[in-house]
Motif scaffolding. Sequence first.
Motif, PDB file in Angstrom:
ATOM      1  N   CYS A 292       5.319  -0.890   5.077  1.00  0.00           N
ATOM      2  CA  CYS A 292       5.760  -0.495   3.737  1.00  0.00           C
ATOM      3  C   CYS A 292       6.860   0.551   3.824  1.00  0.00           C
ATOM      4  O   CYS A 292       7.839   0.506   3.074  1.00  0.00           O
TER       5      CYS A 292
ATOM      6  N   CYS B  68       2.706  -5.665   4.978  1.00  0.00           N
ATOM      7  CA  CYS B  68       1.800  -4.531   4.718  1.00  0.00           C
ATOM      8  C   CYS B  68       0.406  -4.833   5.267  1.00  0.00           C
ATOM      9  O   CYS B  68      -0.116  -5.927   5.084  1.00  0.00           O
ATOM     10  N   ILE B  69      -0.166  -3.853   5.937  1.00  0.00           N
ATOM     11  CA  ILE B  69      -1.465  -4.120   6.561  1.00  0.00           C
ATOM     12  C   ILE B  69      -2.621  -4.053   5.557  1.00  0.00           C
ATOM     13  O   ILE B  69      -3.743  -4.430   5.873  1.00  0.00           O
TER      14      ILE B  69
ATOM     15  N   CYS C 267       0.814  -1.222   0.000  1.00  0.00           N
ATOM     16  CA  CYS C 267       0.000   0.000   0.000  1.00  0.00           C
ATOM     17  C   CYS C 267       0.843   1.265   0.000  1.00  0.00           C
ATOM     18  O   CYS C 267       0.365   2.336  -0.349  1.00  0.00           O
ATOM     19  N   PHE C 268       2.099   1.148   0.397  1.00  0.00           N
ATOM     20  CA  PHE C 268       3.053   2.270   0.465  1.00  0.00           C
ATOM     21  C   PHE C 268       2.733   3.313   1.530  1.00  0.00           C
ATOM     22  O   PHE C 268       3.382   4.343   1.597  1.00  0.00           O
ATOM     23  N   THR C 269       1.718   3.089   2.343  1.00  0.00           N
ATOM     24  CA  THR C 269       1.402   4.101   3.353  1.00  0.00           C
ATOM     25  C   THR C 269       1.588   3.593   4.777  1.00  0.00           C
ATOM     26  O   THR C 269       1.741   4.391   5.689  1.00  0.00           O
ATOM     27  N   CYS C 270       1.608   2.281   4.983  1.00  0.00           N
ATOM     28  CA  CYS C 270       1.663   1.792   6.367  1.00  0.00           C
ATOM     29  C   CYS C 270       3.111   1.745   6.882  1.00  0.00           C
ATOM     30  O   CYS C 270       4.065   1.917   6.128  1.00  0.00           O
TER      31      CYS C 270
HETATM   32 ZN   LIG Z   1       1.482  -1.173   3.489  1.00  0.00          ZN
END
Ligand SMILES: [Zn+2]
Length: 357
Positions: A97, A105-106, A91-94
């Motif tokens: 990541c 990654c959640i 997701c690149f936000t958690c």
């Molecule tokens: Zn993530």
Amino acid sequence: MDAAIFYGPNDIQIKDIDLREKKSNDNCLLKVLSCSVCSYDVRTFRNGHFKVTPPMILGHEICAEMVEEYQGKNFSIKPKTRVSVYPILPCFTCWYCNNKNYNLCINLKELGSTIDGGFAEYLLIPKMIFDIGGAVPVLDNISNEEAALIEPLACCLNSINQIKNLDFDSVIILGDGPIGIMQLMLLKRFFKVNITMMGKIKHRLDLAKKLGAEMTILIDNENNFEKYRESIKNANNGFSPNIIFVSNNNPNSLNLALKMANKNGKIVLFSGIKNENTKNKNTFTIDPNFIHYNQISIFGSFSSTPNNMIEAMNLVSSKEIDMKNLVTHTFSLTELKEALITAESFKGFKSIINNFS
Ligand SMILES: [Zn+2]
Ligand SMILES: [Zn+2]
């Protein structure tokens, strides 16, 4: 193109589908060359899986060829290049990541589970997977089949990384399948350890022996753990701290591992276990006093990172790890059901779908 579509338990059908409506600027088109059957695919085929909402194309151990060019910020990959595919879309936000633990990654999505995978002639791979180095160019001396096995080898590297800084001199691998064999080869490559391979299939244990396992044990009944424990004790340094890899999907294996664990022993739970079609269905009872008084630790290990994939590729290319023994059965896409049944019945090691078109 032809694709094997999973519609529900025991229902996979080859269908002619059109990828054009799913093609966008955010994904790349690749031609599948080889896609290997994972025991996850077998379990999902038989029982369904809580992660998988049909219809879905399964298959996440993929070697594919670029049909179009990928152009990223820092690098590009040309058409016709063969790549081993990292099957996780982060997701690149958690937090995970941001720390490049993409496997944790959640909000992760996975090829062959939540996004269409490799049991097809072609597949679309989100460019975000390329951005994190998840399309690893296949080195010339590696076959398509071996390249499809880079993903499970990377998962095995991740499992071994969980224990790499610990002090131990004996390892038990519970599970004589392809994963157990890969872990055996990696452990022998990186550590000076005495390895006992325990499993239920004689020909697989024979290969383990050939690859350097000091001892193999044919499990006839999980309740005979005292007998197994005694023979391992005699072959190793008595009751020194041990590491136990649970590398099969039998629900009794964690229990057996706890019975085999010495004081200060560590258990690495590699595999998902059977009956995972419903969320939170699997429960297990552990005596907290056993964990406390014996100082036992249990580690989970799930999937891999792109760095594990690159390391796996280099190990196979340099011939430090030889995957050829594991490539035992190949099939065409239309024979996927047969391939799943072959894997399910423990014939050979890996069943691999080749795209001959
Ligand atoms: Zn993530
Ligand atoms: Zn897998």
